[in-house]
Write a protein that holds these residues in place. Structure first.
Motif, PDB file in Angstrom:
ATOM      1  N   GLU A 127      -4.320 -38.989 -35.322  1.00 24.63           N
ATOM      2  CA  GLU A 127      -5.042 -39.985 -36.168  1.00 24.63           C
ATOM      3  C   GLU A 127      -4.424 -39.883 -37.217  1.00 24.63           C
ATOM      4  OE1 GLU A 127      -6.978 -38.227 -38.665  1.00 24.63           O
ATOM      5  OE2 GLU A 127      -6.319 -36.685 -37.530  1.00 24.63           O
ATOM      6  N   ASP A 175      -5.583 -36.674 -31.327  1.00 25.98           N
ATOM      7  CA  ASP A 175      -6.785 -37.312 -31.111  1.00 25.98           C
ATOM      8  C   ASP A 175      -7.040 -37.794 -29.607  1.00 25.98           C
ATOM      9  OD1 ASP A 175      -9.527 -37.873 -31.615  1.00 25.98           O
ATOM     10  OD2 ASP A 175      -9.094 -39.168 -33.111  1.00 25.98           O
ATOM     11  N   GLY A 176      -8.179 -37.519 -28.950  1.00 22.40           N
ATOM     12  CA  GLY A 176      -8.506 -38.166 -27.750  1.00 22.40           C
ATOM     13  C   GLY A 176      -8.245 -37.161 -26.659  1.00 22.40           C
ATOM     14  N   ILE A 177      -8.430 -35.812 -27.027  1.00 18.07           N
ATOM     15  CA  ILE A 177      -8.146 -34.847 -26.076  1.00 18.07           C
ATOM     16  C   ILE A 177      -9.291 -34.475 -25.209  1.00 18.07           C
ATOM     17  CG2 ILE A 177      -7.696 -32.263 -25.704  1.00 18.07           C
ATOM     18  CD1 ILE A 177      -6.414 -32.655 -28.547  1.00 18.07           C
ATOM     19  N   SER A 178     -10.763 -34.763 -25.820  1.00 18.36           N
ATOM     20  CA  SER A 178     -11.585 -34.328 -25.074  1.00 18.36           C
ATOM     21  C   SER A 178     -12.792 -35.019 -24.826  1.00 18.36           C
ATOM     22  CB  SER A 178     -12.599 -32.981 -25.869  1.00 18.36           C
ATOM     23  OG  SER A 178     -12.403 -33.367 -27.303  1.00 18.36           O
ATOM     24  N   HIS A 184     -15.605 -30.399 -37.061  1.00 16.88           N
ATOM     25  CA  HIS A 184     -15.912 -31.694 -36.431  1.00 16.88           C
ATOM     26  C   HIS A 184     -16.170 -31.625 -35.218  1.00 16.88           C
ATOM     27  CE1 HIS A 184     -15.792 -35.961 -35.602  1.00 16.88           C
ATOM     28  NE2 HIS A 184     -14.624 -35.674 -35.334  1.00 16.88           N
ATOM     29  N   THR A 224     -19.651 -32.509 -33.231  1.00 14.89           N
ATOM     30  CA  THR A 224     -19.907 -33.411 -32.337  1.00 14.89           C
ATOM     31  C   THR A 224     -19.926 -33.345 -30.923  1.00 14.89           C
ATOM     32  OG1 THR A 224     -17.607 -33.807 -32.313  1.00 14.89           O
ATOM     33  CG2 THR A 224     -18.862 -35.392 -33.897  1.00 14.89           C
ATOM     34  N   ARG A 225     -19.431 -31.875 -30.460  1.00 16.17           N
ATOM     35  CA  ARG A 225     -19.568 -31.550 -28.954  1.00 16.17           C
ATOM     36  C   ARG A 225     -20.093 -29.976 -29.238  1.00 16.17           C
ATOM     37  NH1 ARG A 225     -15.571 -30.842 -24.179  1.00 16.17           N
ATOM     38  NH2 ARG A 225     -16.613 -29.914 -22.829  1.00 16.17           N
ATOM     39  N   ARG A 235     -20.851 -27.840 -27.183  1.00 11.66           N
ATOM     40  CA  ARG A 235     -20.590 -26.966 -25.953  1.00 11.66           C
ATOM     41  C   ARG A 235     -21.766 -26.022 -25.895  1.00 11.66           C
ATOM     42  NH1 ARG A 235     -14.037 -27.708 -25.253  1.00 11.66           N
ATOM     43  NH2 ARG A 235     -13.939 -29.507 -26.386  1.00 11.66           N
ATOM     44  N   ARG A 253     -14.741 -42.199 -26.466  1.00  8.19           N
ATOM     45  CA  ARG A 253     -13.959 -42.463 -27.855  1.00  8.19           C
ATOM     46  C   ARG A 253     -12.759 -43.370 -27.464  1.00  8.19           C
ATOM     47  NH1 ARG A 253     -11.956 -37.838 -30.421  1.00  8.19           N
ATOM     48  NH2 ARG A 253     -12.540 -37.039 -28.501  1.00  8.19           N
ATOM     49  N   PHE A 298     -12.674 -47.183 -35.150  1.00  7.96           N
ATOM     50  CA  PHE A 298     -13.327 -46.084 -34.255  1.00  7.96           C
ATOM     51  C   PHE A 298     -14.275 -47.017 -33.277  1.00  7.96           C
ATOM     52  CE2 PHE A 298     -17.617 -44.141 -33.267  1.00  7.96           C
ATOM     53  CZ  PHE A 298     -16.950 -42.804 -32.790  1.00  7.96           C
TER      54      PHE A 298
END
Ligand code: HEM
Length: 500
Positions: free
Chosen positions: A217, A223-226, A363, A367-368, A370, A387, A414
């Protein structure tokens, strides 16, 4: 007019042959994917693997729009926001001209079945009403529209793109390809087919960043790994959350909301937000506030602060596994870069006071959370989204970098998919990112997306040398320019309900 047969010179380079050729129907075949595949992001399942998973979960990937389960892998993507001017005409064209172009999940998974330009479509609440579809979708944020959602931390709509204010946007068409020419050709033929049945309200063009930044990003982080592994679509990589199909797809196992119309099955709510990123200002903040620790240069200290705000280094390596310095090899390794849960691997327990490896407010931790939550990831009290956004706007210019000031807007278009906006995006933004009291006490805002209606934000735990230190962010480095809530229906719902 048929739309999928427009050929541009640029698209010729990716076309290997014509599967069938009649005077009116040319099916074009791709050699290269329209998706990107940067190291560090989970690769997509093969068609056969996805079909096997789907068949075991009894879902039909041919009927599910392609963007929903695929995630953030587009090369270029245009968001075309429209109003419906003539419902009867639009319904007819939805069936004859748009539906044949809607790209399914199965089609997107293989280069040979990908179209030159993929197309998906979604409707807002006012769009459904314009189509005379009056069923309640049992989703409060969707019913009201984003502009009146008071839960997102925006300071009203003062910073919003004016076209997002109000209820005029009935739908969005997503066009994805690997060249702008392909997208523009598809858009031109689409507009000509739709004629006066729609009005164009607003467009936003997104594109993956160039060269080594592909997949990153605008602040520079991979971005977009998880994204979670949705049951029925893919097998999980180590550390990837496994979530029930119904957490993303309406009407499937695990959907916690009841009372949706039957046609909504296998659709998903699409949250769109245009999030402006103040990149030079973010960089200046990091330069001015390096973490000071023996052995770290000022540059190392600034990089560490940025990584702790995000929870990952720019390479994608998680700070929980690489607390002091970036480890690019770890960032690139999908068998390791998501394999952590904030608990001590030997005891399985989360240390609720120690933030040296990762701030509670980072961040990705906000947002997660775990293991912080003490709940299994597939618990009905957990909250997950897919996402599927893309960066927009130009790279930072030399002038912007030297003046530490944004001159031209850039950011993240987004996109999030979920079966309930209230349990998905809205929950993450309101009750995790914006909530200062979070799992282990007063941790402050998410320093990336936490929003305080434009007022300054206190963030705790960022300095590993002094966990009691609070840092006050007076600038929002991410500014909401607004958006809308949509529903992305199944292909059969478009055919049998929305276009009749
Ligand atoms: C401009 C705004 C944003 C930026 C720059 C940003 C950036 C990032 C980055 C770099 C990651 C780490 C890569 C990954 O784990 O995939 C990430 C993860 C994530 N972000 Fe954002 N993000 C933004 C907005 C949002 C918003 C608005 C939400 C939801 C309210 C959100 C939710 C998430 C989630 C759920 C994760 C995955 C966390 C995990 O599974 O560990 N992000 N984001």
């Amino acid at each position: 007019m048929k739309l999928n047969f427009i050929l541009t010179l640029a698209s010729l380079s990716v076309i290997t042959g014509l599967v069938s050729a009649t005077s009116v129907d040319l099916k074009l075949k791709r050699e290269t994917s329209l998706l990107i595949d940067p190291a560090g992001l989970p690769t997509l399942p093969t068609v056969n693997a996805a079909k096997a998973a789907a068949s075991a979960a009894n879902i039909n990937l041919d009927d599910i729009q392609g963007d929903i389960l695929i995630g953030m892998l587009k090369n270029m993507e245009l968001f075309f926001f429209f109003g419906i001017a003539n419902a009867t005409d639009f319904k007819a064209k939805l069936k004859s001209d748009i539906l044949p172009l809607v790209t399914s999940t199965t089609q997107l998974l293989d280069n040979s079945t990908q179209p030159i330009t993929a197309l998906n479509i979604a409707f807002s609440q006012t769009g459904l009403l314009a189509l005379n579809v009056t069923d309640s979708m049992s989703d409060v944020p969707f019913a009201g529209g984003q502009a009146v959602d008071p839960n997102l931390g925006d300071p009203g709509t003062t910073n919003w793109v004016p076209e997002f204010v109000g209820t005029n946007i009935h739908g969005v068409i997503l066009l994805a390809s690997d060249t702008l020419d392909n997208i523009n050709s598809q858009l031109a033929s689409l507009k000509s087919a739709l004629g006066d049945s729609v009005t164009e309200i607003y467009s936003l063009q997104g594109a993956a960043r160039p060269d080594n930044e592909k997949g990153h990003e605008h602040f520079g982080f991979l971005d977009g790994i998880s994204n979670p592994a949705v049951v029925g679509f893919r097998t999980p990589l180590p550390g990837q959350a496994v979530v029930p199909t119904g957490e993303i797809l309406v009407g499937e196992t695990g959907d916690r909301i009841t009372g949706r119309p039957s046609w909504a099955k296998d659709g998903s709510f699409l949250v769109f937000r245009q999030l402006k990123q103040l990149v030079p200002e973010f960089n200046k903040f990091l330069t001015d506030n390096p973490i000071q620790q023996p052995g770290l240069t000022p540059q190392n200290g600034s990089d560490l602060l940025g990584a702790r705000m995000m929870g990952r280094w720019k390479s994608g390596a998680p700070v929980f596994l690489a607390p002091l310095a970036d480890e690019p090899e770890l960032g690139r390794d999908t068998s390791r870069n998501n394999d952590f849960n904030y608990a001590d691997p030997t005891t399985g327990l989360v240390n609720t006071t120690d933030q040296t490896k990762c701030p509670f407010s980072a961040h990705i931790r906000k947002t997660r959370p775990r293991a912080d939550l003490g709940l299994p990831e597939n618990s009905t009290s957990n909250h997950h989204i897919i996402r599927a956004g893309i960066p927009y706007g130009p790279e930072v210019s030399t002038e912007e970098a030297s003046s530490n000031t944004t001159a031209t807007e850039r950011g993240l278009a987004f996109v999030a998919y979920q079966s309930s906006i209230g349990n998905g995006f809205q929950f993450l933004q309101k009750l995790w990112a914006d909530k200062t009291n979070f799992v282990h006490g007063n941790v402050g805002f998410d320093p990336i997306i936490g929003a305080n209606k434009g007022a300054s934000r206190v963030v705790n735990g960022l300095d590993p040398t002094d966990p009691t230190r609070s840092i006050t962010l007076v600038t929002d480095f991410v500014v909401s320019r607004g958006g809308e809530y949509f529903f992305s229906p199944s292909l059969s719902a478009i055919a049998n309900t929305l276009s009749v």
